[in-house]
Design a protein around this motif. Sequence first.
Motif, PDB file in Angstrom:
ATOM      1  N   ALA A  40     -36.123  27.428  14.991  1.00 21.28           N
ATOM      2  CA  ALA A  40     -34.858  26.695  14.404  1.00 21.28           C
ATOM      3  C   ALA A  40     -35.413  25.414  14.489  1.00 21.28           C
ATOM      4  CB  ALA A  40     -33.748  27.203  15.128  1.00 21.28           C
ATOM      5  N   ASP A  41     -35.921  24.876  15.471  1.00 21.05           N
ATOM      6  CA  ASP A  41     -36.175  23.344  15.640  1.00 21.05           C
ATOM      7  C   ASP A  41     -37.343  22.901  14.599  1.00 21.05           C
ATOM      8  OD1 ASP A  41     -34.413  22.631  17.524  1.00 21.05           O
ATOM      9  OD2 ASP A  41     -35.757  22.910  19.260  1.00 21.05           O
ATOM     10  N   MET A  42     -38.185  23.907  14.240  1.00 22.20           N
ATOM     11  CA  MET A  42     -39.229  23.360  13.141  1.00 22.20           C
ATOM     12  C   MET A  42     -38.643  23.200  12.152  1.00 22.20           C
ATOM     13  SD  MET A  42     -42.029  26.644  14.515  1.00 22.20           S
ATOM     14  CE  MET A  42     -43.103  26.209  13.233  1.00 22.20           C
ATOM     15  N   ILE A  43     -37.253  23.920  11.813  1.00 20.57           N
ATOM     16  CA  ILE A  43     -36.647  23.444  10.423  1.00 20.57           C
ATOM     17  C   ILE A  43     -35.823  22.286  10.669  1.00 20.57           C
ATOM     18  CG2 ILE A  43     -34.841  24.658   8.848  1.00 20.57           C
ATOM     19  CD1 ILE A  43     -35.559  27.328   9.962  1.00 20.57           C
ATOM     20  N   TRP A  44     -34.936  22.365  11.689  1.00 25.64           N
ATOM     21  CA  TRP A  44     -34.274  21.082  11.732  1.00 25.64           C
ATOM     22  C   TRP A  44     -34.827  19.840  12.066  1.00 25.64           C
ATOM     23  CZ3 TRP A  44     -31.283  24.668  15.635  1.00 25.64           C
ATOM     24  CH2 TRP A  44     -30.479  25.481  14.991  1.00 25.64           C
ATOM     25  N   THR A  45     -36.107  19.652  12.535  1.00 27.28           N
ATOM     26  CA  THR A  45     -36.661  18.465  12.924  1.00 27.28           C
ATOM     27  C   THR A  45     -37.393  17.905  11.722  1.00 27.28           C
ATOM     28  OG1 THR A  45     -38.479  19.508  13.974  1.00 27.28           O
ATOM     29  CG2 THR A  45     -36.900  18.852  15.357  1.00 27.28           C
ATOM     30  N   CYS A  79     -25.476  29.865  13.868  1.00 34.39           N
ATOM     31  CA  CYS A  79     -25.826  29.535  15.474  1.00 34.39           C
ATOM     32  C   CYS A  79     -24.681  29.229  16.041  1.00 34.39           C
ATOM     33  CB  CYS A  79     -27.135  28.665  15.716  1.00 34.39           C
ATOM     34  SG  CYS A  79     -28.598  29.171  15.144  1.00 34.39           S
ATOM     35  N   VAL A  80     -24.187  28.115  15.678  1.00 36.82           N
ATOM     36  CA  VAL A  80     -22.571  27.695  16.407  1.00 36.82           C
ATOM     37  C   VAL A  80     -21.694  28.736  16.574  1.00 36.82           C
ATOM     38  CG1 VAL A  80     -20.725  26.165  16.472  1.00 36.82           C
ATOM     39  CG2 VAL A  80     -23.243  25.271  16.079  1.00 36.82           C
TER      40      VAL A  80
END
Length: 143
Positions: free
Chosen positions: A40-45, A133-134
């Motif tokens: 997911a961090d690969m998307i968000w960052t 996710c939240v």
Amino acid sequence: MRSAVALVALAVLAGCSKPPPYKLDMPMKEIMGHVVDPAADMIWTASGYEITEAGERELFPTTEEGWLAVENGATIVAESANLLMLPGRAVDDGEWMQLAARMADEAMVAKAAAVAKDKDKLFAAGGALYQSCVACHDKYIPK
């Protein structure tokens, strides 16, 4: 003839009681920490903007490799939803399954945005993925 049918039925029933061929030993916290979160961090960052005293900077990929990394992350998140829905790992058959499916759907939107190199759609998809996710964390992670 009846005994042959009974034997076949018994064999079928015996086959149904076998344990699944997959391993479920990995705790959910590790799946999240080592698979879902990094993907997911690969998307968000790689989407949005960073605003500092020096000004605004886009975080979106600028190379083919960068867009491919986002596509890979989104694919991992989408497929990870299946890990969360496996019998024996799913917390329940109701909202858990719905939220995992929502995570997969939002990740696929992010993947399509990465393939299209569409910054606006990627930004929106990342936000929608975050919200999914939240929603799950709010319900299933003990406070």
